[in-house]
Enzyme design. Structure first.
Site, short mmCIF file in Angstrom:
data_model
loop_
_atom_site.label_atom_id
_atom_site.label_comp_id
_atom_site.label_asym_id
_atom_site.label_seq_id
_atom_site.Cartn_x
_atom_site.Cartn_y
_atom_site.Cartn_z
N ASN A 102 -5.37 5.12 5.42
CA ASN A 102 -4.37 5.12 4.37
C ASN A 102 -4.85 5.98 3.21
OD1 ASN A 102 -1.90 3.93 3.03
ND2 ASN A 102 -3.48 3.54 1.50
N GLU A 103 -4.10 7.03 2.89
CA GLU A 103 -4.31 7.82 1.68
C GLU A 103 -5.76 8.27 1.48
OE1 GLU A 103 -2.75 5.58 -1.64
OE2 GLU A 103 -0.72 5.56 -0.84
N GLU A 115 4.94 3.83 2.76
CA GLU A 115 4.95 3.13 1.46
C GLU A 115 5.92 3.86 0.55
OE1 GLU A 115 1.23 2.58 -0.65
OE2 GLU A 115 0.20 2.05 1.21
N GLN A 126 -5.93 -6.26 -0.72
CA GLN A 126 -4.96 -6.55 -1.78
C GLN A 126 -4.32 -7.93 -1.63
OE1 GLN A 126 -3.11 -2.38 -1.36
NE2 GLN A 126 -2.79 -2.86 -3.50
N TYR A 153 5.66 7.94 -4.09
CA TYR A 153 6.02 7.16 -5.28
C TYR A 153 6.68 8.02 -6.35
CZ TYR A 153 3.42 3.30 -3.31
OH TYR A 153 3.01 2.28 -2.48
N GLU A 193 -3.73 -4.92 -7.45
CA GLU A 193 -3.43 -3.49 -7.55
C GLU A 193 -4.68 -2.74 -8.03
OE1 GLU A 193 -1.16 -1.50 -6.42
OE2 GLU A 193 -1.87 0.24 -7.53
N TRP A 194 -5.75 -2.84 -7.24
CA TRP A 194 -6.96 -2.05 -7.43
C TRP A 194 -7.47 -2.12 -8.87
CZ3 TRP A 194 -8.39 -1.95 -2.70
CH2 TRP A 194 -7.45 -1.81 -1.69
N HIS A 243 -7.80 0.80 4.87
CA HIS A 243 -7.09 0.85 3.59
C HIS A 243 -8.12 0.51 2.51
CE1 HIS A 243 -2.86 0.52 1.68
NE2 HIS A 243 -3.73 0.50 0.68
N TRP A 295 6.86 -0.79 -0.19
CA TRP A 295 5.63 -1.29 -0.79
C TRP A 295 6.02 -2.04 -2.03
CZ3 TRP A 295 0.72 -1.58 0.86
CH2 TRP A 295 -0.21 -2.11 -0.06
O1 IFM Z 1 -1.12 -0.49 -4.05
C1 IFM Z 1 -1.25 0.84 -3.66
C2 IFM Z 1 -1.60 0.93 -2.20
O2 IFM Z 1 -2.75 0.26 -1.90
C3 IFM Z 1 -1.78 2.38 -1.80
N1 IFM Z 1 -0.67 3.18 -2.21
C4 IFM Z 1 -0.20 3.05 -3.56
C5 IFM Z 1 0.02 1.59 -3.92
C6 IFM Z 1 0.51 1.48 -5.37
O3 IFM Z 1 -0.43 2.00 -6.24
#
Ligand code: IFM
Length: 458
Positions: free
Chosen positions: A170-171, A361, A25, A303, A415-416, A126, A408
């Site tokens: 991560n996630e 985050e 990112q 989030y 942003e992906w 990540h 975060w």
């Molecule tokens: O930007 C992402 C991050 O890479 C992983 N968690 C959520 C963020 C916001 O979408």
């Protein structure tokens, strides 16, 4: 937005306060110093996958602006920085030959942080899987888990004398479901069974890596980061309550249960039927014990929340997430629900009792602009930050062992699938000039940390 009055925010001493980013990112330099291609390079190059055809080729150009960015981090007054290591920089083919130039960048990053009094927190994965491994089946196959363990040992061996906090993944929910289930993230597959195979191999990768990291970096703290949503029923009906339970199974328990020694949740295995990794013979004897390798902390990325309604016949989950009326929403259309952070943290403590919880985050996106006065007036993000810190404080007073918080993100970044359209930073980035501007939320966080330092020490 909740009506909670967040001030005064009072936290105990010795908490970890940080900002977070990830390699793809922010780094850019996608083809430099021997970095191999990742699944995100491939995905971005495919037409129509990423908004505006954006790529991470340059991103925030962090690779070339390292020292200035480290100064920026130091200027915030944080005591920790969470970054991720790009697997394709270290092992360009996914396994085998190590690329010394790739490691060198992270040596400089870690040394630069320590010289500035900032503790490095390294995430090992990540989402930037080496493309060479995807060509062998990616997370659909067991080989990726074994390759990850090899990579984790290399990084822990190289950095572990200075990095004392490692996050394996991560996630994994996002890697598995967004990447292999609904195809909105790399590698873009749309296959439910593949996504659950991926989830198992990701968890296995974590389980195989934990003891190797401990061996290479004795005494380091090791954990995993999950994206969790506290889940609520849309009504008090038994059907909606059951839908919320299924939503919780899909989003939260599928990962938490095996990580904390309970094995995969049987209700979800039954619901998945033929698509489950169990039905496909992918969960071998001993795998669940490996996945449950003891960790030192749980990383929580939060989030929003999920409000679930029963929806017979809708997808495999027979449930839908609704958009509650009257709530406030961020630029991603994610509901602002700080109270759900309190509920989530208390629930994690009660149900899983991780040794420690870190919010790795938490943040929000809004369409920020730099005003003529040179300021980014992001009052909504500031309120989001404040209200979530208050929610964390409330959870701590209810017994949740929260030991730190990472906002975060340090700065706006790639942003992906949304490309550069969604800004999550507390620092604004002009992607034309690469100018960084501390937003009002960033100033607020810096001042909050200064106050906290004065009162309790950081
Ligand atoms: O930007 C992402 C991050 O890479 C992983 N968690 C959520 C963020 C916001 O979408």
């Amino acid at each position: 937005m909740s009506n909670r009055t967040p001030d005064p925010l009072r936290f105990p001493a010795r908490l970890t306060w940080g900002v977070a980013t990830s390699s793809y990112q922010i780094e850019g330099a996608a083809r430099e110093d021997g970095r191999g291609p990742s699944i995100w390079d491939t995905f971005c190059a495919a037409p129509g996958k990423v908004r505006g055809g954006n790529t991470g080729d340059v991103a925030c150009d962090h690779y070339h602006r390292l020292d200035k960015d480290l100064d920026l981090i130091q200027g915030l007054g944080v005591n920790a920085y969470r970054f991720s290591v790009a697997w394709p920089r270290i092992l360009p083919a996914g396994r085998g030959a190590v690329n010394p130039a790739g490691l060198d960048f992270y040596h400089r990053l870690v040394d630069g942080l320590l010289a500035r009094g900032v503790t490095p927190w390294a995430t090992l994965y990540h989402w930037d899987l080496p493309q060479a491994l995807e060509d062998e089946g990616g997370w659909r196959v067991r080989g990726a888990a074994e390759a990850f363990a090899e990579y984790a040992a290399v990084v822990a061996g190289a950095l572990g004398d200075r990095v004392r906090h490692f996050i394996t993944l991560n996630e994994p929910w996002c890697s598995a479901y967004l990447g292999y289930g609904i195809g909105v993230h790399a590698p873009g597959a749309t296959d439910l069974a593949a996504s659950f195979a991926a989830s198992h191999h990701l968890l296995l990768a974590h389980g195989l890596a934990v003891p190797l990291i401990r061996e290479q970096a004795p005494g380091a703290q090791v954990g995993i980061t999950l994206n969790l949503h506290h889940t609520y029923p849309a009504s008090d009906s038994a059907a909606d309550r059951a839908a919320a339970r299924r939503g919780d199974g899909f989003q939260n328990r599928w990962y938490l249960d095996p990580l904390y020694g309970r094995g995969y949740p049987q209700d979800m295995v039954a619901l998945l039927g033929e698509a489950s990794p169990q039905a496909r013979g992918l969960v071998r004897p001993g795998d669940e014990a490996l996945i449950a390798a003891p960790t030192d902390f749980l990383g929580v990325n939060m989030y929003s929340r999920a409000v679930m309604q029963d929806a017979p016949g809708e997808g495999w989950l027979h449930a839908r997430q609704i958009r509650p009326q009257g709530s406030e929403y961020t630029g991603f259309d994610w509901e602002v629900a700080p109270d759900s952070l309190t509920d989530l943290l208390v629930r994690l403590e009660e149900d899983y009792a991780p040794g420690a919880i870190y919010i790795t985050e938490n943040g929000s996106t809004y369409p920020d602009t730099v005003s003529e006065d040179g300021t980014v007036h992001d009052a909504e993000r500031t309120r989001y930050l404040e209200s979530h810190l208050a929610a964390m404080q409330a959870a701590m007073t209810q017994g949740a062992k929260v030991r730190g918080y990472f906002a975060w993100s340090l700065m706006d970044n790639f942003e992906w699938a949304e490309g550069y359209d969604k800004r999550f930073g507390i620092v604004h980035v002009d992607f034309g000039t690469q100018a960084r501007t501390l937003k009002q939320s960033g100033r607020w966080y810096r001042d909050f940390l200064a106050r906290t330092r004065e009162t309790v020490g950081v």
